[in-house]
Design a protein around this motif. Structure first.
Motif, PDB file in Angstrom:
ATOM      1  N   ILE A 179       0.843  -1.193   0.000  1.00 57.89           N
ATOM      2  CA  ILE A 179       0.000   0.000   0.000  1.00 57.89           C
ATOM      3  C   ILE A 179       0.880   1.245   0.000  1.00 57.89           C
ATOM      4  CG2 ILE A 179      -1.805   1.302   1.192  1.00 57.89           C
ATOM      5  CD1 ILE A 179      -2.676  -1.323   2.490  1.00 57.89           C
ATOM      6  N   TYR A 189      -3.630  16.248   0.864  1.00 52.12           N
ATOM      7  CA  TYR A 189      -4.399  14.998   0.784  1.00 52.12           C
ATOM      8  C   TYR A 189      -3.409  13.840   0.808  1.00 52.12           C
ATOM      9  CZ  TYR A 189      -8.287  17.902  -0.712  1.00 52.12           C
ATOM     10  OH  TYR A 189      -9.263  18.864  -0.765  1.00 52.12           O
ATOM     11  N   ILE A 196      -3.715   9.798  -0.054  1.00 52.11           N
ATOM     12  CA  ILE A 196      -4.653   8.816  -0.598  1.00 52.11           C
ATOM     13  C   ILE A 196      -3.987   7.435  -0.635  1.00 52.11           C
ATOM     14  CG2 ILE A 196      -6.021   8.190  -2.638  1.00 52.11           C
ATOM     15  CD1 ILE A 196      -7.056  10.715  -1.441  1.00 52.11           C
ATOM     16  N   PRO A 197      -4.620   6.414  -0.038  1.00 52.04           N
ATOM     17  CA  PRO A 197      -4.039   5.066  -0.127  1.00 52.04           C
ATOM     18  C   PRO A 197      -4.289   4.474  -1.504  1.00 52.04           C
ATOM     19  CG  PRO A 197      -6.116   4.990   1.087  1.00 52.04           C
ATOM     20  CD  PRO A 197      -5.870   6.435   0.760  1.00 52.04           C
ATOM     21  N   MET A 198      -3.258   3.845  -2.055  1.00 52.15           N
ATOM     22  CA  MET A 198      -3.376   3.254  -3.393  1.00 52.15           C
ATOM     23  C   MET A 198      -2.468   2.025  -3.502  1.00 52.15           C
ATOM     24  SD  MET A 198      -3.394   6.581  -5.902  1.00 52.15           S
ATOM     25  CE  MET A 198      -4.316   5.799  -7.217  1.00 52.15           C
ATOM     26  N   LEU A 199      -2.815   1.133  -4.419  1.00 52.37           N
ATOM     27  CA  LEU A 199      -1.877   0.110  -4.852  1.00 52.37           C
ATOM     28  C   LEU A 199      -0.833   0.785  -5.744  1.00 52.37           C
ATOM     29  CD1 LEU A 199      -4.390  -2.755  -5.769  1.00 52.37           C
ATOM     30  CD2 LEU A 199      -3.387  -2.210  -3.537  1.00 52.37           C
ATOM     31  N   HIS A 223      -2.284   3.742 -10.679  1.00 57.64           N
ATOM     32  CA  HIS A 223      -3.323   3.663 -11.702  1.00 57.64           C
ATOM     33  C   HIS A 223      -4.680   3.964 -11.095  1.00 57.64           C
ATOM     34  CE1 HIS A 223      -4.305  -0.170  -9.886  1.00 57.64           C
ATOM     35  NE2 HIS A 223      -5.406  -0.205 -10.605  1.00 57.64           N
ATOM     36  N   SER A 224      -5.594   4.380 -11.963  1.00 54.87           N
ATOM     37  CA  SER A 224      -6.952   4.676 -11.525  1.00 54.87           C
ATOM     38  C   SER A 224      -7.832   4.914 -12.749  1.00 54.87           C
ATOM     39  CB  SER A 224      -6.956   5.922 -10.626  1.00 54.87           C
ATOM     40  OG  SER A 224      -8.177   5.999  -9.918  1.00 54.87           O
ATOM     41  N   SER A 248     -11.407   9.557 -13.876  1.00 57.24           N
ATOM     42  CA  SER A 248     -11.965  10.624 -13.049  1.00 57.24           C
ATOM     43  C   SER A 248     -11.205  10.815 -11.744  1.00 57.24           C
ATOM     44  CB  SER A 248     -13.433  10.329 -12.743  1.00 57.24           C
ATOM     45  OG  SER A 248     -13.522   9.120 -12.010  1.00 57.24           O
ATOM     46  N   SER A 249     -10.173  10.030 -11.503  1.00 59.63           N
ATOM     47  CA  SER A 249      -9.437  10.130 -10.238  1.00 59.63           C
ATOM     48  C   SER A 249      -8.827  11.517 -10.057  1.00 59.63           C
ATOM     49  CB  SER A 249      -8.330   9.083 -10.206  1.00 59.63           C
ATOM     50  OG  SER A 249      -7.362   9.424  -9.235  1.00 59.63           O
ATOM     51  N   ARG A 250      -9.248  12.179  -9.004  1.00 58.29           N
ATOM     52  CA  ARG A 250      -8.681  13.493  -8.718  1.00 58.29           C
ATOM     53  C   ARG A 250      -7.171  13.388  -8.506  1.00 58.29           C
ATOM     54  NH1 ARG A 250      -9.434  16.661  -3.862  1.00 58.29           N
ATOM     55  NH2 ARG A 250      -9.602  14.694  -2.755  1.00 58.29           N
ATOM     56  N   THR A 251      -6.748  12.349  -7.762  1.00 59.21           N
ATOM     57  CA  THR A 251      -5.325  12.206  -7.443  1.00 59.21           C
ATOM     58  C   THR A 251      -4.493  12.122  -8.723  1.00 59.21           C
ATOM     59  OG1 THR A 251      -5.915  11.048  -5.428  1.00 59.21           O
ATOM     60  CG2 THR A 251      -3.651  10.809  -6.193  1.00 59.21           C
TER      61      THR A 251
HETATM   62  C1  LIG Z   1      -5.590  -0.320   0.202  1.00 56.18           C
HETATM   63  C2  LIG Z   1      -6.218   0.562  -0.849  1.00 56.18           C
HETATM   64  C3  LIG Z   1      -5.750   0.518  -2.139  1.00 56.18           C
HETATM   65  C4  LIG Z   1      -6.316   1.321  -3.128  1.00 56.18           C
HETATM   66  N1  LIG Z   1      -5.797   1.287  -4.381  1.00 56.18           N
HETATM   67  C5  LIG Z   1      -6.282   2.108  -5.328  1.00 56.18           C
HETATM   68  C6  LIG Z   1      -5.694   2.161  -6.621  1.00 56.18           C
HETATM   69  O1  LIG Z   1      -4.708   1.489  -6.919  1.00 56.18           O
HETATM   70  N2  LIG Z   1      -6.244   2.996  -7.531  1.00 56.18           N
HETATM   71  C7  LIG Z   1      -7.313   3.781  -7.229  1.00 56.18           C
HETATM   72  O2  LIG Z   1      -7.779   4.530  -8.089  1.00 56.18           O
HETATM   73  N3  LIG Z   1      -7.869   3.781  -6.010  1.00 56.18           N
HETATM   74  C8  LIG Z   1      -7.384   2.966  -5.058  1.00 56.18           C
HETATM   75  N4  LIG Z   1      -7.923   2.972  -3.806  1.00 56.18           N
HETATM   76  C9  LIG Z   1      -9.024   3.914  -3.538  1.00 56.18           C
HETATM   77  C10 LIG Z   1      -8.421   5.299  -3.287  1.00 56.18           C
HETATM   78  O3  LIG Z   1      -7.995   5.377  -1.923  1.00 56.18           O
HETATM   79  C11 LIG Z   1      -9.398   6.454  -3.563  1.00 56.18           C
HETATM   80  O4  LIG Z   1     -10.581   6.253  -2.810  1.00 56.18           O
HETATM   81  C12 LIG Z   1      -9.773   6.545  -5.026  1.00 56.18           C
HETATM   82  O5  LIG Z   1      -8.607   6.422  -5.829  1.00 56.18           O
HETATM   83  C13 LIG Z   1     -10.447   7.868  -5.345  1.00 56.18           C
HETATM   84  O6  LIG Z   1      -9.461   8.834  -5.323  1.00 56.18           O
HETATM   85  P1  LIG Z   1      -9.658  10.297  -5.840  1.00 56.18           P
HETATM   86  O7  LIG Z   1      -8.304  10.849  -6.043  1.00 56.18           O
HETATM   87  O8  LIG Z   1     -10.596  10.392  -6.993  1.00 56.18           O
HETATM   88  O9  LIG Z   1     -10.262  10.931  -4.545  1.00 56.18           O
HETATM   89  P2  LIG Z   1     -11.602  11.740  -4.378  1.00 56.18           P
HETATM   90  O10 LIG Z   1     -12.749  10.823  -4.645  1.00 56.18           O
HETATM   91  O11 LIG Z   1     -11.490  13.009  -5.139  1.00 56.18           O
HETATM   92  O12 LIG Z   1     -11.536  12.053  -2.841  1.00 56.18           O
HETATM   93  C14 LIG Z   1     -12.494  12.923  -2.287  1.00 56.18           C
HETATM   94  C15 LIG Z   1     -12.530  12.693  -0.816  1.00 56.18           C
HETATM   95  O13 LIG Z   1     -13.051  11.392  -0.569  1.00 56.18           O
HETATM   96  C16 LIG Z   1     -12.435  10.865   0.577  1.00 56.18           C
HETATM   97  N5  LIG Z   1     -11.702   9.645   0.219  1.00 56.18           N
HETATM   98  C17 LIG Z   1     -11.128   9.315  -0.978  1.00 56.18           C
HETATM   99  N6  LIG Z   1     -10.533   8.126  -0.895  1.00 56.18           N
HETATM  100  C18 LIG Z   1     -10.706   7.699   0.381  1.00 56.18           C
HETATM  101  C19 LIG Z   1     -10.299   6.531   1.058  1.00 56.18           C
HETATM  102  N7  LIG Z   1      -9.561   5.552   0.490  1.00 56.18           N
HETATM  103  N8  LIG Z   1     -10.635   6.404   2.359  1.00 56.18           N
HETATM  104  C20 LIG Z   1     -11.364   7.357   2.967  1.00 56.18           C
HETATM  105  N9  LIG Z   1     -11.780   8.500   2.370  1.00 56.18           N
HETATM  106  C21 LIG Z   1     -11.436   8.661   1.079  1.00 56.18           C
HETATM  107  C22 LIG Z   1     -11.522  11.924   1.124  1.00 56.18           C
HETATM  108  O14 LIG Z   1     -12.206  12.722   2.047  1.00 56.18           O
HETATM  109  C23 LIG Z   1     -11.190  12.710  -0.132  1.00 56.18           C
HETATM  110  O15 LIG Z   1     -10.734  14.017   0.153  1.00 56.18           O
HETATM  111  C24 LIG Z   1      -7.383   2.186  -2.797  1.00 56.18           C
HETATM  112  C25 LIG Z   1      -7.842   2.242  -1.492  1.00 56.18           C
HETATM  113  C26 LIG Z   1      -7.255   1.449  -0.526  1.00 56.18           C
HETATM  114  C27 LIG Z   1      -7.744   1.561   0.904  1.00 56.18           C
END
Ligand SMILES: Cc1cc2nc3c(=O)[nH]c(=O)nc-3n(C[C@H](O)[C@H](O)[C@H](O)COP(=O)(O)OP(=O)(O)OC[C@H]3O[C@@H](n4cnc5c(N)ncnc54)[C@H](O)[C@@H]3O)c2cc1C
Length: 192
Positions: free
Chosen positions: A33, A45, A47-50, A64-65, A68-71
């Protein structure tokens, strides 16, 4: 990639003896992670990701995502990013409150992202990533390879690592009474 510098970002000030810069790549290869940190509109911010990492490209990480991924949208702009990977190895308990601790391996990477457009690069990254998370599973045997349409709708960002640090704690509790078997209380390590 510079592994240790005197820069404030990568110099360990708490327990500098735990610095293990030569093991950064090993930890990235073992980790599962990534906590991806960036600032948007002045707000941090994390954000946990693979992620994907290979010692064959030691200064690269891949995330990867969906589109629409903000990150990933932000990282693709090339803003500074901090990616931290942590493995908790044990919980350390001591005969003294102050010396409770944790055994861990962790690595912190500073760099910038850029979008990967090339389909063959994306495909190779995903197959290597799948093999890293699911050793022994191979495309074409255990699962159908991704069609171009799936690759086209998935964003991949390559993080170019500019600086990196690695830190590790191992071993038992280090309290003043922990080596005395007849001292009051208990001590040891709970493996995780
Ligand atoms: C172990 C693990 C692995 C993951 N791997 C991936 C990956 O490889 N690729 C991927 O796209 N996503 C992954 N995710 C999901 C990831 O954490 C985000 O939820 C997702 O990528 C959306 O990100 P975003 O940048 O669009 O955030 P947004 O949706 O823009 O985030 C908006 C708000 O939502 C909340 N939020 C977003 N993510 C989380 C979260 N995980 N936990 C709690 N609140 C949250 C926060 O308040 C954040 O400010 C993983 C999650 C976990 C727990």
């Amino acid at each position: 990639m510079s592994e240790t510098t005197n820069d404030w970002k990568t110099e360990l000030r708490q327990h500098p003896e735990r610095a293990v810069p030569d093991r950064a790549g090993e930890f990235l290869a073992q980790g599962q992670i990534a906590h991806v940190g960036f600032v948007e509109d002045g707000r941090p911010y994390v954000i946990p990701m693979l992620y994907q990492y290979s010692s064959q490209s030691p200064d690269r990480l891949y995330l990867h995502s969906g589109f629409s991924s903000r990150t990933l949208l932000r990282l693709a702009e090339g803003i500074p990013v901090c990616v931290t990977v942590t493995m908790l190895d044990g919980l350390v308990y001591s005969r003294d409150a102050k010396y409770h601790s944790a055994n861990y391996r962790s690595v912190m990477c500073f760099g910038r992202g850029r979008i990967v457009e090339d389909e063959q690069v994306k495909r190779a990254m995903f197959e290597a990533m799948t093999t890293r998370y699911f050793p022994g599973r191979t495309a074409g045997h255990d699962y159908a390879p991704a069609p171009s349409s799936h690759l086209a709708t998935t964003s991949v960002v390559e993080v170019v690592i500019e600086e990196i640090s690695a830190k590790m704690r191992e071993g038992g509790p280090k309290g003043p009474q922990d080596a005395q078997d007849d001292a009051p209380g208990t001590c040891g390590v709970m493996e995780v």
